[in-house]
Each structure stands twice: as C-alpha cells, then as structure tokens.
Design an enzyme around this catalytic site. Structure first.
Site, PDB file in Angstrom:
ATOM      1  N   SER A 102       0.812  -1.222   0.000  1.00 34.95           N
ATOM      2  CA  SER A 102       0.000   0.000   0.000  1.00 34.95           C
ATOM      3  C   SER A 102       0.843   1.268   0.000  1.00 34.95           C
ATOM      4  O   SER A 102       0.281   2.371  -0.015  1.00 34.95           O
ATOM      5  CB  SER A 102      -0.915   0.013   1.227  1.00 34.95           C
ATOM      6  OG  SER A 102      -0.153  -0.012   2.423  1.00 34.95           O
ATOM      7  N   TYR A 103       2.150   1.156   0.017  1.00 34.14           N
ATOM      8  CA  TYR A 103       3.003   2.347   0.075  1.00 34.14           C
ATOM      9  C   TYR A 103       3.030   3.041  -1.286  1.00 34.14           C
ATOM     10  O   TYR A 103       3.366   2.421  -2.305  1.00 34.14           O
ATOM     11  CB  TYR A 103       4.423   1.986   0.499  1.00 34.14           C
ATOM     12  CG  TYR A 103       4.595   1.721   1.975  1.00 34.14           C
ATOM     13  CD1 TYR A 103       3.536   1.865   2.867  1.00 34.14           C
ATOM     14  CD2 TYR A 103       5.829   1.333   2.494  1.00 34.14           C
ATOM     15  CE1 TYR A 103       3.694   1.623   4.215  1.00 34.14           C
ATOM     16  CE2 TYR A 103       5.997   1.101   3.843  1.00 34.14           C
ATOM     17  CZ  TYR A 103       4.941   1.235   4.707  1.00 34.14           C
ATOM     18  OH  TYR A 103       5.111   0.999   6.051  1.00 34.14           O
ATOM     19  N   GLY A 104       2.717   4.328  -1.271  1.00 34.83           N
ATOM     20  CA  GLY A 104       2.598   5.113  -2.486  1.00 34.83           C
ATOM     21  C   GLY A 104       1.227   5.746  -2.540  1.00 34.83           C
ATOM     22  O   GLY A 104       0.212   5.081  -2.299  1.00 34.83           O
TER      23      GLY A 104
END
Length: 404
Positions: A102-104
C-alpha cells in the site's frame, strides 16, 4: 463521532485507511549478536524460533516515504537521490528493507516496492561492474552457478525484503493474501520474500478476517512466496495468539513491528516481553516519530501547510506537554556523545533490543542513520532518556489499527 486524534491518524494513513473508513461508517530467546561483520558498520542480530534461526541487520530501512506525496512530498525526480541513499546503507551493511503493497499515494500505489526492486538490481549490476573494473571477475563460492543477477554479497549480506499486505475489506480469503504476495513479487521482480507481513490486525473491527490473514500468510510460506512470516501493529495479546497459530502449523513467525520511539515509550516497551516470549525480533518503525525527534521542528518551524504532520507536531510541541523537555534531553545527550539528535533516538531504540527501521531519502539522511550504529549509549544515558520519555504527556498517537 471520531475523536480528533483518531481522525488525525486516519489522515496520516489515508491511503490504507480509506477503505476501512468506508467500511466502518455504515455500521458504527532473542539472541542479539550486535557484532559488526566483515568491516561493515551495521551489525547483525539473530532470533531462534523453534528450529529456525533468523539473522537480520541490526538496523533496517523503512520505505514508507518512497512514493508518499501526502506526508513526505515525494515526486519521481527524487528517485536518483533515494537510490544514492539506498546504495549507501546497503554498502554499510543494511539488509532489511521494510515496505508494503500500500506504500505510495493514489496513482503511485505500490511505488515503494517497484523502487526497491529496481534499486537492488541496479546495486547488484554496479557491484559486478566494480569487480570487473578491479580485475576480479571470479564468482564467489556461494554463487558457483554463475548467475550475476543474483547477489554478489555473502549470504549474510543479501537483501532481505519484508513487505506488508494490507487487509483490505475485499481480502476475505486466504488466497487473496497469496495473490497479494504474488503481486508484490511481480512489482519487486524477485522470486521470494524474506518476510511476508500482515500490515495490521483486523481484530478491532472485523475479527473474522483474522483467520484469512493468518491462513494466507501460512500459505505464502508453504507456497514458497516467503521464507518467514511477520506481523505489524499487533499488541502483546494478539501477538501471542498469532504466534500460537503459526507454531501449531510449524510456520516461522520471526518479526513483530510497532510504532516504537521515545514519544511512544510506555506503550512501546510493553511489546518487549511479548516478543521475548514469542521469540520474535521486535522491529521499531517511526523511531524518529515522523521526524519530530530530529530536533528540526519547533512551533515556529513546522511542516508545510497542508501536511498532516503540521497540526500533529503543533499539538505534540504544545507548552507543558513534556515534548520539548524530551527534545532538550536528547540534545544534551547528543552533545555529550558528539552525535545528532536522530542518532541518539535511533541508538536508544537499538539499546532497547529492537531493530529500528528509520526511513531515508537523501544521502545525508542515510549517513546520519548509519552513524547511529557501531556504538552504544551508556546505561545512565538510556535511563536519562527513559525518564524524559516517561514524563511526556503529549505522547504520539498510536496507529488506529494497533491492537492490544
């Protein structure tokens, strides 16, 4: 109604929290070596869990800021500078890189994993070129197969990617987490993960999803997608439960990570005993409290308008809350040791038996992080910092998904 603190932490984690806001609203022996090996700055720590021994670099690197526009003002023009930071910490002996699917932010979702895979492949190619330029084109004993796309580092120096899977509301089956692992591996362009992690527990709002998360992680291990398992934002009670589940299935649960810093002192230190009991390495994320403990920010010098950290830091730094006294103590200790505030805060986390994973996006930040290793605060200095931390009343708010 959501409390102000809960609403703020949801904003901080908006990319991953939004699906849950939408879902909830309608329904109301740890063995620490610590030794520097092969001339590297960063030492190694080992955990024995059953018949499995897991060795990690004593400090890792977090990638939350890679691709995060909201909190860290990321744009793609920063990628080269981020790579220079990556190269420096890898050269210094960091092997553990914590990331998440989920990073971004928004259209950059998954960006951290993509960059991490690109950076490691580039780093390996540069090592090959450096060896060739030095006239050493022989392959080491651990790479007799002749595959130069694989690491040229000794096994204890190979990169260890620990990625986290978000338990989105639509991930309700074990297979959905296996699919998540496959998608992460596609973005990373690598065959397996060192550690597959649950990004958080759903016990507080959708407890029946836990069985899918845990079963899915076990399936990732037995399917060859991960060498081991970890959890994030699990409190002591829930950690013991998932540990028992994995033990019964002979799945190595090797890490547990929580927000752990001088600004979360009392809550964080409760996890040390739980990790000792479950034989997990305790990973401390946000050891600098989103940058607050660097000493860079004051009430007159806050993050830019529109950055959620601006209001958060304003509240944490309010007079009488104890945060400024803590920062003053850190600064005094830093002066005694000829170190920076950041290095004192990170070394404190090391002294507490954790593996801190501070982020870095610049070469200067990378050098400062590495400068937190290779030495140790005295017990008196740790006690002084502990007292200042325990006196803080305006403590950092916990992750909204953190369980007990």
């Amino acid at each position: 109604l959501l409390s102000h603190n809960t609403a703020l932490i949801m904003v901080l984690h908006l990319p991953v929290a939004l699906p849950f806001i939408l879902l909830i609203l309608p329904t109301h022996g740890l063995l620490f070596g610590g030794a520097v090996q092969n001339g590297l700055s960063v030492g190694r720590v080992s955990t024995q869990n059953g018949g499995n021994v897991t060795t990690l670099s004593e400090m890792g690197c977090g990638t939350w800021s890679w691709g995060n526009r909201l909190l860290f003002d990321y744009d793609t023009s920063q990628d080269e500078e981020i790579y220079e930071a990556y190269r420096y910490v890898r050269k210094s002996g960091v092997t553990v890189f914590d990331t998440a699917d989920s990073y971004g932010t928004l259209d950059l979702n998954g960006r951290a994993e993509i960059l991490l895979g690109q950076f490691e492949r580039r780093y390996q190619q540069e090592l090959v070129q450096e060896n060739q330029a030095a006239g050493d084109i022989s392959l080491p004993w651990w790479n007799l197969g002749g595959d130069t796309t694989n690491t040229l580092h000794a096994p204890e120096q190979q990169v260890q990617v620990a990625t986290k899977f978000a338990p989105y509301p639509w991930r309700l089956t074990r297979q959905s987490f296996v699919t998540a692992a496959q998608e992460s591996l596609n973005r990373l362009e690598q065959p397996t993960l060192a550690i597959a992690q649950a990004h958080w527990s759903t016990k507080n709002y959708l407890p029946q999803q836990e069985s899918a998360i845990w079963g899915g992680l076990a399936d990732c291990y037995y399917g060859g997608y991960a060498q081991s398992i970890g959890v994030s934002n699990y409190g002591p009670k829930q950690l013991r439960r998932v540990s028992q589940y994995m033990e019964e299935r002979n799945v190595p649960l090797v890490t547990a990570q929580i927000q752990y810093s001088l600004m979360t002192y009392e809550v964080a230190t409760q996890m040390n005993q739980a990790c000792e009991e479950t034989k997990c390495t305790l990973i401390s994320y946000s050891p600098l409290c989103l940058g607050l403990l660097t000493g860079k920010y004051t009430l007159d010098s806050l993050p830019r308008q529109g950055n959620p950290r601006r209001q958060l830091f304003r509240e944490l730094l309010a007079p009488g809350g104890g945060t400024q006294d803590l920062l003053n103590t850190i600064q005094a200790v830093a002066k005694d040791y000829d170190k920076t505030n950041s290095q004192i805060a990170i070394n404190w986390a090391l002294c507490k038996g954790t593996v801190p994973i501070p982020g870095c996006r610049t070469l200067q930040q990378a050098k400062e992080n590495i400068g937190a290793t290779g030495w140790k605060l005295s017990s008196d200095a740790v006690t002084e910092l502990d007292k200042a931390a325990a006196a803080v009343q305006s403590v950092m708010i916990q992750n909204v998904f953190q369980t007990r």
